[in-house]
Write a protein that holds these residues in place. Structure first.
Motif, PDB file in Angstrom:
ATOM      1  N   GLU A  61     -16.447  -1.203  91.319  1.00  0.00           N
ATOM      2  CA  GLU A  61     -15.409  -2.209  91.066  1.00  0.00           C
ATOM      3  C   GLU A  61     -15.763  -3.045  89.847  1.00  0.00           C
ATOM      4  O   GLU A  61     -14.900  -3.345  89.004  1.00  0.00           O
ATOM      5  N   THR A  62     -17.027  -3.425  89.726  1.00  0.00           N
ATOM      6  CA  THR A  62     -17.449  -4.182  88.546  1.00  0.00           C
ATOM      7  C   THR A  62     -17.291  -3.353  87.277  1.00  0.00           C
ATOM      8  O   THR A  62     -16.876  -3.871  86.234  1.00  0.00           O
ATOM      9  N   SER A  63     -17.590  -2.076  87.351  1.00  0.00           N
ATOM     10  CA  SER A  63     -17.418  -1.211  86.177  1.00  0.00           C
ATOM     11  C   SER A  63     -15.959  -1.133  85.763  1.00  0.00           C
ATOM     12  O   SER A  63     -15.615  -1.264  84.577  1.00  0.00           O
ATOM     13  N   VAL A  64     -15.081  -0.940  86.748  1.00  0.00           N
ATOM     14  CA  VAL A  64     -13.651  -0.794  86.444  1.00  0.00           C
ATOM     15  C   VAL A  64     -13.055  -2.103  85.954  1.00  0.00           C
ATOM     16  O   VAL A  64     -12.278  -2.118  84.990  1.00  0.00           O
ATOM     17  N   LEU A  65     -13.407  -3.214  86.611  1.00  0.00           N
ATOM     18  CA  LEU A  65     -12.785  -4.496  86.310  1.00  0.00           C
ATOM     19  C   LEU A  65     -13.416  -5.224  85.136  1.00  0.00           C
ATOM     20  O   LEU A  65     -12.740  -6.031  84.482  1.00  0.00           O
ATOM     21  N   GLU A  66     -14.688  -4.958  84.861  1.00  0.00           N
ATOM     22  CA  GLU A  66     -15.384  -5.776  83.862  1.00  0.00           C
ATOM     23  C   GLU A  66     -16.073  -4.971  82.759  1.00  0.00           C
ATOM     24  O   GLU A  66     -15.862  -5.241  81.571  1.00  0.00           O
ATOM     25  N   LEU A  67     -16.879  -4.003  83.126  1.00  0.00           N
ATOM     26  CA  LEU A  67     -17.637  -3.273  82.103  1.00  0.00           C
ATOM     27  C   LEU A  67     -16.732  -2.469  81.174  1.00  0.00           C
ATOM     28  O   LEU A  67     -16.867  -2.536  79.941  1.00  0.00           O
ATOM     29  N   ILE A  68     -15.822  -1.698  81.740  1.00  0.00           N
ATOM     30  CA  ILE A  68     -14.963  -0.845  80.909  1.00  0.00           C
ATOM     31  C   ILE A  68     -14.038  -1.672  80.023  1.00  0.00           C
ATOM     32  O   ILE A  68     -13.965  -1.435  78.806  1.00  0.00           O
ATOM     33  N   PRO A  69     -13.320  -2.679  80.556  1.00  0.00           N
ATOM     34  CA  PRO A  69     -12.493  -3.493  79.664  1.00  0.00           C
ATOM     35  C   PRO A  69     -13.293  -4.216  78.580  1.00  0.00           C
ATOM     36  O   PRO A  69     -12.818  -4.365  77.452  1.00  0.00           O
ATOM     37  N   SER A  70     -14.507  -4.657  78.919  1.00  0.00           N
ATOM     38  CA  SER A  70     -15.347  -5.319  77.918  1.00  0.00           C
ATOM     39  C   SER A  70     -15.733  -4.357  76.811  1.00  0.00           C
ATOM     40  O   SER A  70     -15.685  -4.689  75.620  1.00  0.00           O
ATOM     41  N   THR A  71     -16.109  -3.153  77.205  1.00  0.00           N
ATOM     42  CA  THR A  71     -16.471  -2.130  76.215  1.00  0.00           C
ATOM     43  C   THR A  71     -15.287  -1.784  75.326  1.00  0.00           C
ATOM     44  O   THR A  71     -15.415  -1.666  74.099  1.00  0.00           O
ATOM     45  N   GLN A  72     -14.118  -1.637  75.935  1.00  0.00           N
ATOM     46  CA  GLN A  72     -12.929  -1.305  75.153  1.00  0.00           C
ATOM     47  C   GLN A  72     -12.566  -2.413  74.173  1.00  0.00           C
ATOM     48  O   GLN A  72     -12.128  -2.144  73.053  1.00  0.00           O
ATOM     49  N   ALA A  73     -12.754  -3.659  74.580  1.00  0.00           N
ATOM     50  CA  ALA A  73     -12.457  -4.778  73.681  1.00  0.00           C
ATOM     51  C   ALA A  73     -13.365  -4.754  72.455  1.00  0.00           C
ATOM     52  O   ALA A  73     -12.914  -4.995  71.327  1.00  0.00           O
ATOM     53  N   ILE A  74     -14.642  -4.450  72.665  1.00  0.00           N
ATOM     54  CA  ILE A  74     -15.573  -4.368  71.535  1.00  0.00           C
ATOM     55  C   ILE A  74     -15.187  -3.213  70.619  1.00  0.00           C
ATOM     56  O   ILE A  74     -15.145  -3.359  69.383  1.00  0.00           O
ATOM     57  N   GLN A  75     -14.900  -2.069  71.196  1.00  0.00           N
ATOM     58  CA  GLN A  75     -14.531  -0.904  70.389  1.00  0.00           C
ATOM     59  C   GLN A  75     -13.247  -1.145  69.606  1.00  0.00           C
ATOM     60  O   GLN A  75     -13.119  -0.717  68.454  1.00  0.00           O
ATOM     61  N   HIS A  76     -12.295  -1.846  70.209  1.00  0.00           N
ATOM     62  CA  HIS A  76     -11.046  -2.182  69.525  1.00  0.00           C
ATOM     63  C   HIS A  76     -11.326  -3.083  68.318  1.00  0.00           C
ATOM     64  O   HIS A  76     -10.764  -2.889  67.232  1.00  0.00           O
ATOM     65  N   ALA A  77     -12.198  -4.072  68.517  1.00  0.00           N
ATOM     66  CA  ALA A  77     -12.540  -4.979  67.426  1.00  0.00           C
ATOM     67  C   ALA A  77     -13.285  -4.242  66.310  1.00  0.00           C
ATOM     68  O   ALA A  77     -13.049  -4.499  65.117  1.00  0.00           O
TER      69      ALA A  77
END
Length: 462
Positions: A61-77
């Protein structure tokens, strides 16, 4: 952290921001890559710390809700940040030609970030990504209600960043108050509406601009019976994931009275299938602490005393409130006035779409609104007539993890927005620039006023 050490940390990071006003893409890129490396190398420690703070939260749940969106935000930037930095040409009125105009994004300097406890990683990384891609430095006040995570981040951030790049602050309410009173170049706060008011007051003497990501009561509306099972599944997921401790969780449901029984039956079946043997189920996140659990129980008790029907979806567990549906809760009770922030879904029956829209608009503007309908006319009407920070059609929550969409509230649910380019712009100073050419006609506009300016005024005057 003491007030003295807080001031010292701010002074150091502030001085660094003034020494290095120009922050090139290579520097910003490196800082973002360091943040990405931190998530990669520390992900197991992070998920374990969050699970310990909650008492139980599945690492998936932490991976889905927090780790993955955080990683995607960095990659987008990383993908778009260099383009966002470029000067932006703006059309120049013919009257002022041959001058040219453009907007130049510049780093603001030092960004203060106040993080809540419910999504401690995502709500640390998201604002930090926007601060770093905009060329800023950041001080981050971590929540004392997630102490294991806070201690971990305070320990590992220095492994990836200099103290005058990213600085973590720990401590209780007194530290938080002192933190918000620092003269940041911008302050981004995520938390309750009540605390948001205090944050604005603390920032006001310094004229610090603020972005407030607050909460409120985000409604969900079901208009028709088509695909009801799918609607129930998405609504219940949005309410039960992280045990409802989500600022954009569906806070209450509006549904036509003829659909009530079908919804309740479908919700009960969904919960039994999704969280079998709930008392021992490791997939269901716990309420963060005893204080929050007692608050939720008090909401239920008050509503029941005042005539509401409480339909528990599972037996209560010691120290953990039972997920529940609540029917016919009086409008004046706390459950219908305060943000719930837990696995409790009040259901309000209505007679028409008009009633539902009026019910929402008669209340403080929400951070999110969710509409379930296959009728395009209904969808469009809700989009146009309901004012909310963000909306999803036939979905819940997912707008918050779209890096191309701004995320923010309106009125009591927030001020300003961030994520992606919106976040870059919010945490940059968008400097207006006019460049004049050597040979121009501006001299004809000034005194002594002669034939040329008089002729021009005849053209320009209304």
């Amino acid at each position: 952290m003491s007030a003295e050490s807080l001031q010292e940390s701010f002074a150091a990071i502030h001085a660094a921001s003034r020494r290095h006003i120009v922050v090139d893409w290579a520097t910003r890129q490196h800082r973002l890559q360091q943040l990405l490396l931190l998530l990669k190398e520390q992900q197991h420690a992070i998920t374990a710390a969050i699970a310990e703070d909650f008492g139980q939260r599945n690492p998936i749940e932490t991976s889905v809700l927090e780790l993955i969106p955080s990683t995607q935000a960095i990659q987008h930037a990383l993908k778009h940040g260099k383009k966002w930095m470029r000067k932006r040409p703006v059309k120049t009125s013919w009257l002022f030609l041959p001058a040219s105009n453009h907007v130049l994004p510049q780093p603001k300097g030092v960004i203060g970030i106040v993080v809540p406890w419910n999504y401690p990683l995502f709500l640390t990384i998201g604002p930090l990504v926007d601060a770093l891609v905009a060329g800023n430095r950041a001080m981050i006040k971590l929540s004392e209600h997630a102490p294991v995570f806070a201690a971990l981040m305070a320990r590992i951030i220095p492994l990836y960043f200099q103290d005058d790049e990213v600085n973590m602050v720990t401590g209780g309410a007194e530290v938080a108050a002192a933190f918000c009173a620092l003269p940041f170049d911008h302050l981004l706060f995520t938390g309750s509406t009540a605390i948001g008011k205090h944050v604005m007051q603390a920032a006001a003497p310094n004229l610090t601009p603020v972005t407030l990501e607050l909460g409120g009561k985000s409604p969900v509306l079901i208009h028709d019976v088509r695909h009801l099972q799918q609607a129930v599944a998405r609504i219940m997921y949005g309410k039960m994931v992280n045990a409802g401790q989500t600022c954009i969780a569906p806070d209450y449901l509006l549904i036509h009275h003829t659909l009530l029984d079908d919804f309740v039956a479908a919700a009960q079946a969904w919960f039994a299938k999704t969280y079998p043997k709930w008392e021992q189920n490791s997939d269901f996140t716990h309420i963060i602490n005893t204080q929050q659990n007692q608050r939720l129980q008090a909401y239920l008790d008050e509503a029941q005393i005042q005539g509401a029907r409480i339909m528990a979806l599972a037996p209560a567990k010691e120290g953990l409130i039972a997920p529940s549906l609540v029917i016919d809760a009086p409008n004046h009770c706390a459950l219908m006035q305060e943000e719930i922030f837990g696995p409790i879904l009040p259901i309000v029956t209505t007679a028409s779409l008009d009633d539902s829209i009026h019910y929402i608009n008669a209340r403080p503007r929400p951070l999110a609104c969710y509409v379930f309908s296959q009728d395009s006319a209904v969808q469009e009407r809700c989009l146009q007539e309901i004012v909310a920070g963000g909306m999803c059609i036939n979905e819940v929550l997912l707008h918050v993890v779209q890096d191309g969409l701004p995320f923010g509230g309106i009125g009591p649910s927030g001020m300003g927005a961030y994520h992606g380019k919106t976040g870059f712009d919010s945490l940059s100073h968008l400097k207006a620039v006019l460049v004049q050419k050597r040979f121009n006609t501006m001299g004809l506009m000034g005194p002594p006023y002669g034939v040329v300016i008089r002729s021009l005024l005849k053209i320009l005057k209304p």
